[in-house]
Design a protein around this motif. Sequence first.
Motif, PDB file in Angstrom:
ATOM      1  N   SER A   1       0.823  -1.219   0.000  1.00  0.00           N
ATOM      2  CA  SER A   1       0.000   0.000   0.000  1.00  0.00           C
ATOM      3  C   SER A   1       0.854   1.265   0.000  1.00  0.00           C
ATOM      4  CB  SER A   1      -0.920   0.006   1.228  1.00  0.00           C
ATOM      5  OG  SER A   1      -0.140  -0.020   2.426  1.00  0.00           O
ATOM      6  N   ASP A   2       2.169   1.107  -0.069  1.00  0.00           N
ATOM      7  CA  ASP A   2       3.060   2.269  -0.095  1.00  0.00           C
ATOM      8  C   ASP A   2       2.726   3.145  -1.311  1.00  0.00           C
ATOM      9  OD1 ASP A   2       6.041   3.010   1.161  1.00  0.00           O
ATOM     10  OD2 ASP A   2       5.744   3.688  -0.902  1.00  0.00           O
ATOM     11  N   PRO A   3       2.724   4.462  -1.156  1.00  0.00           N
ATOM     12  CA  PRO A   3       2.378   5.335  -2.296  1.00  0.00           C
ATOM     13  C   PRO A   3       3.386   5.308  -3.431  1.00  0.00           C
ATOM     14  CG  PRO A   3       3.092   6.638  -0.386  1.00  0.00           C
ATOM     15  CD  PRO A   3       2.929   5.235   0.087  1.00  0.00           C
ATOM     16  N   SER A   4       4.604   4.848  -3.187  1.00  0.00           N
ATOM     17  CA  SER A   4       5.639   4.861  -4.222  1.00  0.00           C
ATOM     18  C   SER A   4       5.563   3.599  -5.088  1.00  0.00           C
ATOM     19  CB  SER A   4       7.030   4.944  -3.585  1.00  0.00           C
ATOM     20  OG  SER A   4       8.027   4.664  -4.541  1.00  0.00           O
TER      21      SER A   4
ATOM     22  N   ARG B   1       6.706  -0.446  -4.376  1.00  0.00           N
ATOM     23  CA  ARG B   1       5.800  -1.583  -4.560  1.00  0.00           C
ATOM     24  C   ARG B   1       6.401  -2.606  -5.527  1.00  0.00           C
ATOM     25  NH1 ARG B   1       2.042   2.594  -5.163  1.00  0.00           N
ATOM     26  NH2 ARG B   1       1.356   1.924  -7.245  1.00  0.00           N
TER      27      ARG B   1
ATOM     28  N   ASP C   1      -2.821  -3.860  -9.398  1.00  0.00           N
ATOM     29  CA  ASP C   1      -2.276  -2.578  -8.938  1.00  0.00           C
ATOM     30  C   ASP C   1      -2.550  -1.497  -9.990  1.00  0.00           C
ATOM     31  OD1 ASP C   1       0.049  -1.676  -6.739  1.00  0.00           O
ATOM     32  OD2 ASP C   1       0.028  -0.469  -8.574  1.00  0.00           O
TER      33      ASP C   1
ATOM     34  N   ASP D   1      -0.806   0.942 -10.895  1.00  0.00           N
ATOM     35  CA  ASP D   1       0.383   1.254 -11.672  1.00  0.00           C
ATOM     36  C   ASP D   1       0.747   0.034 -12.519  1.00  0.00           C
ATOM     37  OD1 ASP D   1       2.942   3.250 -11.754  1.00  0.00           O
ATOM     38  OD2 ASP D   1       3.580   1.155 -11.888  1.00  0.00           O
TER      39      ASP D   1
END
Length: 451
Positions: free
Chosen positions: A307-310, A314, A338, A340
Amino acid sequence: MTTPLSIPQMIALAALASATVIAALFVAFRLRDHLAERRVLKEAARNPVLHDILDRLESTPSLGVRRVLARRQFLEDVSQLNRWVERHGPDAESDAFPEPFPDDGLLDRYLVQVRKGNDEIARAAAAGLLGWTARTEIVAPLLAAAEIANRRSPMLRKMALHALARVQHPDAIQEILAALGRAENDLIDLLISLCTDMGAPIVDAVTDSLSDTANPASLRMNCCRILGGIEHHSAMPPLLVALSDRDAEIRATAAAGLHWAEDDQVADRLREILITDPVPMVRSEAARSMARLSADQTIRTLASTLSDPSPTTRVRVVEALQQFGPSAREILVVALSDPDQGVAIAAARALQGNGAVDEAICSLATDGYEATSTEFLIAVGRSGHLDPLLEALDVGPERLKREIVRILGRIGDPRAGEALARVLEDESMAPIRSRTVEALRRTGDASQVQR
């Protein structure tokens, strides 16, 4: 009055005498060799030191070996050494001698033999004997013999390495570390094994060598291997420091060396490396060590980090999860969705790397349509990772191709157009022509349908 012998008769008589002498000498030599063999075998049966030396040399022609071992001085020295071994060691658990052999005269005699002897068997036997003395003075000469004798005298090299394996005294560590900086691969493994057998007493010396950045990177890496092999709490701090080294191979070796360290600080640092280190090799070794320590806990920690924003973080987490095999598949399947695409493709590749994609494709090839495998492969394809599906469509059996066409149609990725068009042109695939046309329309590549 005797008749003088003619010249031919004298020649014949001389030849007969010569043959008799030669035969007598032959018998004498054979008798000597037989007695030598009996003497050596009889002594070896009750003398573990001689038995070890004989056993190590027996792969060579036994006659020459037993002539050397039967020499009176050698047998006397072996007997003296064996009596000392019976009284003083080695230790039953560590195989190390509690104290070194005290006779300097015997030591010097066989060190000279190893260094300057002309007979390969005698030099090898001397090396084998020296290994039982547990004296640190033998390390440098035996190392030199093993290095120099690599091609010219394989028997000496083999025995020197065997003898070195008996030296487990901490005072020998500096000689061994110096040799590690120049040794060849097979010798390196033996020297590292020697050091790990010495245990905790050498940790400080090895740490100093690891910390000295002027040392070659190969030597510092081997210091990490030694510290990891010792598996003692005193070896943890230098390995943790090495995780921040500028050299990626040293960081990777340090991470691998911490596989035994069940410590919260070690676990936290390895998890950090899993996510932050820029070099895949380092992250991979950290993951392997974590898998040995606490795989379930590590997987849960990594899953929460998805769940890390980067996106970069991830992706690193997904690559780390691949190292945990089937245990991490469910989490990687979730990562396929995901937002991204880079993370989603990384998850698909990780699932292919740990065998999940191939298993699903094999299931379809064997059993035909199966809902779980089909939905899984659709998720893999929608992540953007089409390569395994396109390969299966090109080279798979007919049953598999039918299912892959169905899957590609549901994915609807235009990159599948050419592969589907080849199926359309294949006369053997006529039964699924309509399904292939529909799949092509869903990919949006109408030109392939018209063609």
